[in-house]
Design an enzyme around this catalytic site. Structure first.
Site, PDB file in Angstrom:
ATOM      1  N   GLY A 125     -10.973  -3.711   1.065  1.00 33.17           N
ATOM      2  CA  GLY A 125     -10.138  -3.635   2.266  1.00 33.17           C
ATOM      3  C   GLY A 125     -10.439  -2.371   3.057  1.00 33.17           C
ATOM      4  CB  THR A 133      -0.934  -0.036   1.226  1.00 32.79           C
ATOM      5  OG1 THR A 133      -1.907  -1.037   0.991  1.00 32.79           O
ATOM      6  CG2 THR A 133      -1.610   1.289   1.468  1.00 32.79           C
ATOM      7  N   GLY A 135      -6.140  -5.541   6.390  1.00 30.28           N
ATOM      8  CA  GLY A 135      -7.305  -4.663   6.301  1.00 30.28           C
ATOM      9  C   GLY A 135      -8.505  -5.075   7.132  1.00 30.28           C
ATOM     10  N   GLY A 170      -1.743  -2.545   6.272  1.00 37.06           N
ATOM     11  CA  GLY A 170      -1.756  -3.724   7.140  1.00 37.06           C
ATOM     12  C   GLY A 170      -2.883  -4.659   6.765  1.00 37.06           C
TER      13      GLY A 170
HETATM   14  N1  ASP Z   1      -4.578  -2.671   4.094  1.00 39.80           N
HETATM   15  C1  ASP Z   1      -4.542  -3.248   2.768  1.00 39.80           C
HETATM   16  C2  ASP Z   1      -5.707  -4.140   2.555  1.00 39.80           C
HETATM   17  O1  ASP Z   1      -6.118  -4.831   3.461  1.00 39.80           O
HETATM   18  C3  ASP Z   1      -3.309  -4.003   2.496  1.00 39.80           C
HETATM   19  C4  ASP Z   1      -2.082  -3.202   2.549  1.00 39.80           C
HETATM   20  O2  ASP Z   1      -1.951  -2.331   3.397  1.00 39.80           O
HETATM   21  O3  ASP Z   1      -1.192  -3.451   1.733  1.00 39.80           O
HETATM   22  O4  ASP Z   1      -6.211  -4.175   1.460  1.00 39.80           O
END
Ligand code: ASP
Length: 162
Positions: A58, A28, A82, A80
């Site tokens: 997410g 992300t 999600g 994180g």
């Molecule tokens: N938070 C994101 C998700 O759950 C994943 C990430 O932070 O890369 O889609």
């Protein structure tokens, strides 16, 4: 097992899961900013998560979960796991701790990232800036690629814990 048998098994599953894939990096990209008038903004572009079903939403696009900004408190962008960031309403929770409990951005972020999220079973981190321009980047993973610049143009870049 023949290929078509494996395919049939796969078709029965709601999502493909490969236990050998154990890469927990999150892809992300997030940003938070404050302008000279004190306006706070946050944005998050998710890298998604491996082995999730198509169509999954997410935390990134959910205001209050992965992304939140409030001129009375702070701007937060999360990365994180999600599902846990949605359950904990991470970004809004940090802001609410500041507004209702008078916590500093640092203490509010620590409370949510090092207590609430891991107690639920999740992991990840946040970048945030408060209405005074204080920058906080907190995470409970091994590392989080991050950078910040303050109003003096001082650049900070980090990967692992300091
Ligand atoms: N938070 C994101 C998700 O759950 C994943 C990430 O932070 O890369 O889609």
């Amino acid at each position: 097992m023949k290929k078509h048998e494996a395919q049939n098994q796969l078709n029965d599953k709601t999502a493909f899961y490969d236990a050998t894939i154990n890469d927990s990096k999150f892809g992300t990209v997030g940003c938070v900013a404050i302008d000279k008038n004190g306006n706070l903004a946050a944005g998050t572009s998710t890298g998604g998560m491996t082995n999730k079903r198509w169509g999954r939403v997410g935390d990134a696009p959910i205001i209050g979960a992965g992304t939140y900004a409030n001129n009375n408190s702070c701007a937060v962008s999360s990365t994180g796991w999600g599902e846990f960031f949605i359950r904990a309403m991470v970004a809004h929770d940090i802001s609410a701790l500041m507004e209702y409990k008078g916590l500093s951005l640092k203490d509010a972020a620590k409370e949510v990232i090092h207590k609430k999220v891991p107690e639920l079973g999740g992991d990840g981190g946040i970048i945030a800036v408060d209405k005074y321009g204080n920058i906080v980047m907190e995470f409970n993973t091994a590392g989080m690629y991050r950078a910040s610049m303050n109003d003096k143009g001082e650049l900070y870049v980090g990967i692992f814990k300091d």
